[in-house]
Design a protein around this motif. Structure first.
Motif, PDB file in Angstrom:
ATOM      1  N   LEU A 301       0.826  -1.207   0.000  1.00  0.00           N
ATOM      2  CA  LEU A 301       0.000   0.000   0.000  1.00  0.00           C
ATOM      3  C   LEU A 301       0.857   1.252   0.000  1.00  0.00           C
ATOM      4  CD1 LEU A 301      -2.739  -1.038   2.607  1.00  0.00           C
ATOM      5  CD2 LEU A 301      -2.739  -1.347   0.128  1.00  0.00           C
ATOM      6  N   ASN A 302       1.902   1.245   0.809  1.00  0.00           N
ATOM      7  CA  ASN A 302       2.812   2.388   0.830  1.00  0.00           C
ATOM      8  C   ASN A 302       3.506   2.567  -0.512  1.00  0.00           C
ATOM      9  OD1 ASN A 302       2.285   3.146   3.457  1.00  0.00           O
ATOM     10  ND2 ASN A 302       3.958   1.955   4.328  1.00  0.00           N
ATOM     11  N   GLY A 303       3.815   1.458  -1.187  1.00  0.00           N
ATOM     12  CA  GLY A 303       4.449   1.534  -2.490  1.00  0.00           C
ATOM     13  C   GLY A 303       3.554   2.188  -3.529  1.00  0.00           C
ATOM     14  N   VAL A 304       2.278   1.843  -3.508  1.00  0.00           N
ATOM     15  CA  VAL A 304       1.322   2.476  -4.428  1.00  0.00           C
ATOM     16  C   VAL A 304       1.272   3.983  -4.186  1.00  0.00           C
ATOM     17  CG1 VAL A 304      -1.127   2.683  -5.020  1.00  0.00           C
ATOM     18  CG2 VAL A 304      -0.093   0.425  -4.742  1.00  0.00           C
ATOM     19  N   LEU A 305       1.121   4.366  -2.927  1.00  0.00           N
ATOM     20  CA  LEU A 305       1.002   5.789  -2.622  1.00  0.00           C
ATOM     21  C   LEU A 305       2.292   6.550  -2.918  1.00  0.00           C
ATOM     22  CD1 LEU A 305      -1.031   5.648   0.704  1.00  0.00           C
ATOM     23  CD2 LEU A 305      -1.864   6.183  -1.586  1.00  0.00           C
ATOM     24  N   ALA A 306       3.426   5.945  -2.594  1.00  0.00           N
ATOM     25  CA  ALA A 306       4.706   6.598  -2.881  1.00  0.00           C
ATOM     26  C   ALA A 306       4.870   6.838  -4.373  1.00  0.00           C
ATOM     27  CB  ALA A 306       5.850   5.753  -2.338  1.00  0.00           C
ATOM     28  N   ALA A 307       4.481   5.858  -5.189  1.00  0.00           N
ATOM     29  CA  ALA A 307       4.579   6.016  -6.641  1.00  0.00           C
ATOM     30  C   ALA A 307       3.647   7.112  -7.144  1.00  0.00           C
ATOM     31  CB  ALA A 307       4.258   4.690  -7.323  1.00  0.00           C
ATOM     32  N   LEU A 308       2.450   7.178  -6.583  1.00  0.00           N
ATOM     33  CA  LEU A 308       1.518   8.252  -6.956  1.00  0.00           C
ATOM     34  C   LEU A 308       2.088   9.620  -6.587  1.00  0.00           C
ATOM     35  CD1 LEU A 308      -1.826   6.537  -5.882  1.00  0.00           C
ATOM     36  CD2 LEU A 308      -1.244   7.270  -8.204  1.00  0.00           C
ATOM     37  N   VAL A 309       2.695   9.707  -5.417  1.00  0.00           N
ATOM     38  CA  VAL A 309       3.319  10.967  -4.997  1.00  0.00           C
ATOM     39  C   VAL A 309       4.439  11.344  -5.961  1.00  0.00           C
ATOM     40  CG1 VAL A 309       4.746  12.047  -3.215  1.00  0.00           C
ATOM     41  CG2 VAL A 309       2.730  10.712  -2.565  1.00  0.00           C
ATOM     42  N   ALA A 310       5.286  10.377  -6.310  1.00  0.00           N
ATOM     43  CA  ALA A 310       6.439  10.660  -7.160  1.00  0.00           C
ATOM     44  C   ALA A 310       6.026  11.097  -8.562  1.00  0.00           C
ATOM     45  CB  ALA A 310       7.343   9.428  -7.227  1.00  0.00           C
ATOM     46  N   PRO A 349       3.698   7.482  12.774  1.00  0.00           N
ATOM     47  CA  PRO A 349       2.696   6.408  12.857  1.00  0.00           C
ATOM     48  C   PRO A 349       2.163   5.923  11.523  1.00  0.00           C
ATOM     49  CG  PRO A 349       2.255   8.117  14.469  1.00  0.00           C
ATOM     50  CD  PRO A 349       3.323   8.644  13.579  1.00  0.00           C
ATOM     51  N   ILE A 350       2.025   6.823  10.570  1.00  0.00           N
ATOM     52  CA  ILE A 350       1.480   6.406   9.278  1.00  0.00           C
ATOM     53  C   ILE A 350       2.473   6.656   8.149  1.00  0.00           C
ATOM     54  CG2 ILE A 350      -0.962   6.542   9.916  1.00  0.00           C
ATOM     55  CD1 ILE A 350      -1.016   9.348   8.882  1.00  0.00           C
ATOM     56  N   TYR A 351       3.750   6.715   8.506  1.00  0.00           N
ATOM     57  CA  TYR A 351       4.837   6.831   7.521  1.00  0.00           C
ATOM     58  C   TYR A 351       4.638   8.005   6.573  1.00  0.00           C
ATOM     59  CZ  TYR A 351       5.965   2.117   9.184  1.00  0.00           C
ATOM     60  OH  TYR A 351       6.278   1.032   9.961  1.00  0.00           O
ATOM     61  N   ALA A 352       4.203   9.137   7.118  1.00  0.00           N
ATOM     62  CA  ALA A 352       3.900  10.299   6.287  1.00  0.00           C
ATOM     63  C   ALA A 352       5.125  10.799   5.543  1.00  0.00           C
ATOM     64  CB  ALA A 352       3.306  11.419   7.146  1.00  0.00           C
ATOM     65  N   PHE A 353       6.270  10.895   6.245  1.00  0.00           N
ATOM     66  CA  PHE A 353       7.432  11.455   5.568  1.00  0.00           C
ATOM     67  C   PHE A 353       8.039  10.470   4.574  1.00  0.00           C
ATOM     68  CE2 PHE A 353      11.782  12.939   4.952  1.00  0.00           C
ATOM     69  CZ  PHE A 353      11.521  14.266   4.602  1.00  0.00           C
ATOM     70  N   SER A 354       8.043   9.194   4.888  1.00  0.00           N
ATOM     71  CA  SER A 354       8.579   8.208   3.941  1.00  0.00           C
ATOM     72  C   SER A 354       7.767   8.191   2.653  1.00  0.00           C
ATOM     73  CB  SER A 354       8.575   6.813   4.574  1.00  0.00           C
ATOM     74  OG  SER A 354       9.388   6.773   5.712  1.00  0.00           O
ATOM     75  N   VAL A 355       6.451   8.184   2.777  1.00  0.00           N
ATOM     76  CA  VAL A 355       5.579   8.056   1.615  1.00  0.00           C
ATOM     77  C   VAL A 355       5.451   9.364   0.858  1.00  0.00           C
ATOM     78  CG1 VAL A 355       3.200   7.598   0.888  1.00  0.00           C
ATOM     79  CG2 VAL A 355       4.299   6.119   2.578  1.00  0.00           C
ATOM     80  N   HIS A 356       5.216  10.457   1.566  1.00  0.00           N
ATOM     81  CA  HIS A 356       4.953  11.736   0.896  1.00  0.00           C
ATOM     82  C   HIS A 356       6.179  12.630   0.794  1.00  0.00           C
ATOM     83  CE1 HIS A 356       0.583  11.056   0.863  1.00  0.00           C
ATOM     84  NE2 HIS A 356       0.776  10.472   2.035  1.00  0.00           N
ATOM     85  N   GLY A 357       7.112  12.489   1.745  1.00  0.00           N
ATOM     86  CA  GLY A 357       8.303  13.321   1.732  1.00  0.00           C
ATOM     87  C   GLY A 357       9.404  12.759   0.861  1.00  0.00           C
ATOM     88  N   VAL A 358       9.856  11.561   1.172  1.00  0.00           N
ATOM     89  CA  VAL A 358      10.933  10.934   0.396  1.00  0.00           C
ATOM     90  C   VAL A 358      10.491  10.730  -1.051  1.00  0.00           C
ATOM     91  CG1 VAL A 358      12.345   8.862   0.136  1.00  0.00           C
ATOM     92  CG2 VAL A 358      11.963   9.836   2.413  1.00  0.00           C
ATOM     93  N   ALA A 359       9.283  10.227  -1.246  1.00  0.00           N
ATOM     94  CA  ALA A 359       8.786  10.032  -2.614  1.00  0.00           C
ATOM     95  C   ALA A 359       8.573  11.378  -3.314  1.00  0.00           C
ATOM     96  CB  ALA A 359       7.480   9.243  -2.592  1.00  0.00           C
ATOM     97  N   GLY A 360       8.192  12.401  -2.555  1.00  0.00           N
ATOM     98  CA  GLY A 360       8.058  13.728  -3.143  1.00  0.00           C
ATOM     99  C   GLY A 360       9.390  14.268  -3.626  1.00  0.00           C
ATOM    100  N   ILE A 361      10.448  14.027  -2.848  1.00  0.00           N
ATOM    101  CA  ILE A 361      11.797  14.447  -3.253  1.00  0.00           C
ATOM    102  C   ILE A 361      12.219  13.709  -4.519  1.00  0.00           C
ATOM    103  CG2 ILE A 361      14.235  14.348  -2.593  1.00  0.00           C
ATOM    104  CD1 ILE A 361      13.290  14.786   0.329  1.00  0.00           C
ATOM    105  N   TRP A 362      12.047  12.383  -4.522  1.00  0.00           N
ATOM    106  CA  TRP A 362      12.425  11.595  -5.692  1.00  0.00           C
ATOM    107  C   TRP A 362      11.623  12.021  -6.916  1.00  0.00           C
ATOM    108  CZ3 TRP A 362      14.981   9.343  -9.140  1.00  0.00           C
ATOM    109  CH2 TRP A 362      14.402   8.472 -10.071  1.00  0.00           C
ATOM    110  N   GLY A 363      10.331  12.190  -6.770  1.00  0.00           N
ATOM    111  CA  GLY A 363       9.496  12.571  -7.910  1.00  0.00           C
ATOM    112  C   GLY A 363       9.875  13.924  -8.478  1.00  0.00           C
ATOM    113  N   THR A 364      10.230  14.861  -7.605  1.00  0.00           N
ATOM    114  CA  THR A 364      10.643  16.187  -8.063  1.00  0.00           C
ATOM    115  C   THR A 364      11.971  16.120  -8.806  1.00  0.00           C
ATOM    116  OG1 THR A 364       9.479  17.205  -6.191  1.00  0.00           O
ATOM    117  CG2 THR A 364      11.134  18.540  -7.313  1.00  0.00           C
ATOM    118  N   LEU A 365      12.925  15.373  -8.270  1.00  0.00           N
ATOM    119  CA  LEU A 365      14.226  15.216  -8.936  1.00  0.00           C
ATOM    120  C   LEU A 365      14.079  14.462 -10.261  1.00  0.00           C
ATOM    121  CD1 LEU A 365      16.532  14.285  -5.917  1.00  0.00           C
ATOM    122  CD2 LEU A 365      16.489  16.459  -7.176  1.00  0.00           C
TER     123      LEU A 365
END
Length: 476
Positions: A301-310, A349-365
């Motif tokens: 589930l986190n992988g799906v959301l991280a990819a959507l963020v990126a 608790p809900i991995y907000a920075f891993s999913v939305h922060g780290v993936a946001g950085i990767w997606g922007t780069l």
């Protein structure tokens, strides 16, 4: 009299073809505006409906004693965001001003006069200003929902009110103006089509600050700093939440065209978005399977959301093949960073920075690497990426945007939260946390019958905390 009638008839016969052509010219323009307006309003509804996805996901990913609170605060915080964004946030983000902030368009009234005078940065679209406001409000609401993931299971309800207002007025609009409102990063050609930086990284950075300042939940870490699992109570709700968010993303990314006309470019954006999400989920569950020896559903589930963020930053700039790569990398990177943060003693608790922060950085780069020349020309922002002959320029611009946004959000969030901490406090008491925020903040449990059975052992020397058991791991 007869001569006047004949003269009038002659003039009408001359003017009628001209009037007919004018009407024909006006009709397509009016029809195009109507179609675009319906499309953007539909997209706004889809993005607002993502709040339901966050409610399901976060509720399922936290413990039963906090279920009602977590679900209910989603409605509360969107309401707070709506009023604050209408009053000040929208004008600060998109109003006429300077390179750093907008200074016009406060208290949006929806008139064409205010739109023409105050919102030049949005004049490229023929959609009425009221619909543009609703669409941008939906984005601000998503960013705030991400931010409050860092408060989960221990933040005071009053803080949701106060920080929600201040985030919507002092933090989110600044980053939105820099990149989308004609600000200084827009002048440099920063590419962020639908908000990997503006929405996701902004909300996730604020969540990280809150997570660190609030400190870990009771029982999360042992004295030797080794982590304990505090699993969510309903994995099915979490899965449903991700499905709702996935669907809502088709308003998020394709809707950012603000147009349904032309060659159907929004359909291409929907395709890149969907494929990235699919590969992100697959990549994450495969990596988790190798790492844990089990095919971990929350990791998927986190992988799906991280990819959507990126893919949110690059959905309009990259080829389908590159979208698949971006999604897969996001799913893998997010999995490992989530493990690292927990080992580092950070209780997100809900991995907000891993999913939305780290993936946001990767997606922007990723824009600076994969932006295709033809698609860059279509969108009209920035330059091609490194792999397509653009050199390091766009990658540098993307990195500058990440650094600037994170620096501002980190400082602003810390100042606001520190003031709240020394005045009203950020965290509930230990007793309130143990019995659950449902009861301590709202006076009733989200699952009253089940909780009654679970807290009965407390009469025999056990707490509600130790009485709970749940099958699902936390996700965002």
């Amino acid at each position: 009299m007869l001569k006047k009638l004949l003269l009038s008839a002659g003039l009408m016969s001359i003017l009628m073809p001209t009037m007919a052509f004018a009407a024909e010219d006006a009709a397509p323009a009016q029809l195009q505006s109507a179609i675009n307006s319906v499309w953007v309003m539909l997209a706004a509804v889809l993005v607002i409906f993502m709040q339901a996805g966050f409610a399901l996901l976060e509720t399922g990913s936290t413990r039963m004693k906090n279920a009602g609170h977590v679900a209910g605060k989603t409605v509360l915080t969107f309401g707070v965001c709506a009023v604050a964004f209408w009053a000040l946030g929208f004008g600060l983000a998109f109003g006429e001003g300077n390179a750093f902030i907008g200074l016009t368009g406060f208290f949006v009234n929806g008139t064409a006069e205010q739109a023409a005078a105050a919102f030049g940065s949005l004049s490229y679209s023929d959609v009425p200003i009221g619909i543009k406001f609703m669409f941008q409000l939906a984005f601000a609401g998503v960013s705030l929902a991400i931010c409050f993931g860092g408060f989960a299971e221990r933040g005071k309800l009053a803080v949701y009110f106060l920080f929600g207002i201040l985030f919507t007025v002092l933090i989110y609009p600044v980053i939105a103006h820099w990149i989308w409102g004609g600000g200084w990063l827009a002048g440099h050609g920063k590419q962020d089509f639908a908000g990997s930086t503006v929405v996701h990284l902004t909300g996730a950075t604020a969540a990280l600050v809150a997570t660190i300042m609030l400190k870990p939940r009771i029982g999360k870490f042992n004295k030797d700093r080794t982590p304990n699992m505090l699993p969510g109570h309903n994995q099915v709700l979490s899965v449903l939440g991700v499905i709702v968010l996935w669907i809502g993303w088709f308003g998020f990314n394709p809707g950012s065209t603000l147009s349904a006309m032309g060659d159907g470019f929004f359909g291409y954006i929907a395709m890149t978005t969907n494929l990235a999400a699919a590969t992100g989920g697959i990549a994450a569950i495969v990596v988790a399977w190798i790492y844990f020896g089990k095919a971990d559903i929350p990791s998927m589930l986190n992988g799906v959301l991280a990819a959507l963020v990126a893919i949110t930053a690059s959905c309009a700039f990259v080829t389908v093949r590159d979208a698949i790569i971006i999604g897969a990398v996001a799913g893998i990177v997010t999995f490992f960073t989530a493990q690292w943060f927990e080992k580092a003693g950070i209780d997100d608790p809900i991995y907000a920075f891993s999913v939305h922060g780290v993936a946001g950085i990767w997606g922007t780069l990723a824009n600076g690497i994969f932006a295709h020349p033809d698609l860059v020309e279509t969108v009209g922002v920035g330059q091609p990426g490194l792999l397509y002959g653009g050199g390091l320029h766009q990658l540098g611009v993307q990195a500058l945007g990440i650094f600037s946004a994170m620096a501002y959000v980190l400082v602003a969030s810390f100042i606001i939260l520190y003031i709240l901490k020394v005045t009203i406090g950020l965290r509930v008491t230990e007793e309130e946390e143990l019995i659950g925020l449902d009861l301590s903040e709202h006076g009733s449990y989200g699952y009253p019958e089940q909780m009654k059975k679970m807290i009965q052992p407390a009469a025999h020397g056990h707490t509600a905390e130790t009485a709970q058991a749940a099958p699902a791991a936390s996700t965002v």
